[in-house]
Design a protein around this motif. Structure first.
Motif: not given
Ligand code: C2E
Ligand code: CA
Ligand code: CA
Ligand code: CA
Length: 273
Positions: A29-43
């Protein structure tokens, strides 16, 4: 002792499991709130087997966990499913992938969709809205779903699938061969593409493996489906797949999943050479 026995099923071990599960939900839940820093897409690039060109990419989610470092989806997708956060997470993934795809006009972008997302009533509308907000043609998007997702709650899922395809979005059956159905079920899936699972690509150097992959390819082709083989690691696998008529390949032999900036660099390199 009566009262005790009533609670004896609740062992300290289970207590710890519940706590760690709750912690992982909270972290997510915290990651989603801080998605710009914690989540990333690789391709990961997907290449045409005939001319070798990169024709698409598959978006693969990564999480920079504040305590645990870089995590792949194997470490958290299940907990996202169990906690119900998968819908919000999946929407974030789609929005990000569609946004990134705008910089690569010639590429198709493939996004993984979980069974829960596909069953949700809002899913089709959400996809339509995300595409129109970004101004991306539906033809540029492909959704990857597993057999499990396609089998579950057949009626609603079938309706969602046909609506997505009517919009021009392609649908791919992911991890083909790892589910329950036999080869002959290929024609029953209302999809545009079959992704041959890595476990089959791995065994094309055996007679049985080669025969199986050849059968999958010819049956899929006979039913008008496109084919992508995943997890291609060796040149011999690549050659075999091309010889039997598979359309596209994806795997470490060509490239591992990379950040979006690197896909842009690969495309630039292609133009200047
Ligand atoms: P998948 O959809 O089958 O994705 C392919 C996986 O194989 C990726 O693992 C990729 O990094 C890995 N791979 C690619 N080429 C090779 C190769 O040549 N050899 C080997 N050994 N592996 C290769 P990853 O990124 O860890 O993703 C694992 C799974 O997590 C995916 O399997 C997919 O089912 C799920 N996943 C990833 N991103 C998302 C997402 O945004 N949403 C959902 N719902 N699931 C996702
Ligand atoms: Ca996939
Ligand atoms: Ca797969
Ligand atoms: Ca897989």
């Amino acid at each position: 002792t009566e009262g005790r026995s009533r609670y004896c099923f609740f062992t300290p071990d289970m207590d710890r499991d519940v706590r760690s599960r709750e912690k992982s939900y909270r972290d997510l839940r915290l990651a989603l709130a801080d998605c710009d820093r914690q989540l990333m897409l690789y391709y990961q690039p997907i290449h045409d087997l005939n001319d070798g060109r990169m024709v698409g990419v598959e978006a693969l989610l990564r999480w920079w966990h504040p305590e645990r470092g870089l995590m792949g989806p194997a470490g958290f997708i299940r907990s996202a499913e169990e906690s119900g956060l998968i819908e919000v997470l999946g929407e974030w993934v789609l929005r990000q992938a569609v946004r990134d795809a705008r910089q690569w006009p010639d590429l198709r972008v493939a996004v993984n969709v979980s069974p829960t997302q596909l069953r949700s009533r809002q899913f089709v509308d959400m996809v339509r809205q995300v595409l129109s907000e970004a101004g991306l043609a539906p033809q540029r998007l492909e959704l990857e779903m597993t057999e499990t997702a396609l089998m579950a709650a057949s009626g609603e899922v079938a309706r969602a699938l046909s609506e997505l395809r009517r919009m021009g979005i392609a649908c791919a059956l992911d991890d083909f061969g790892t589910g329950y159905s036999s080869l002959s079920h290929i024609r029953d899936f209302a999809v545009d593409r079959i992704k041959i699972d890595r476990s089959f690509v791995n065994v094309v150097d055996t007679d049985a493996g080669a025969a199986l992959v050849e059968a999958i390819v010819s049956l899929a082709r006979a039913n008008g489906l496109c084919l992508t083989a995943e997890g291609v690691e060796a040149q011999e696998q690549h050659e075999f797949l091309r010889r039997v008529g598979c359309h596209e390949v994806q795997g470490y032999l060509l490239s591992p999943p990379v950040p979006a900036s690197q896909i842009s660099r690969m495309l630039q390199g292609r133009e200047t050479h």
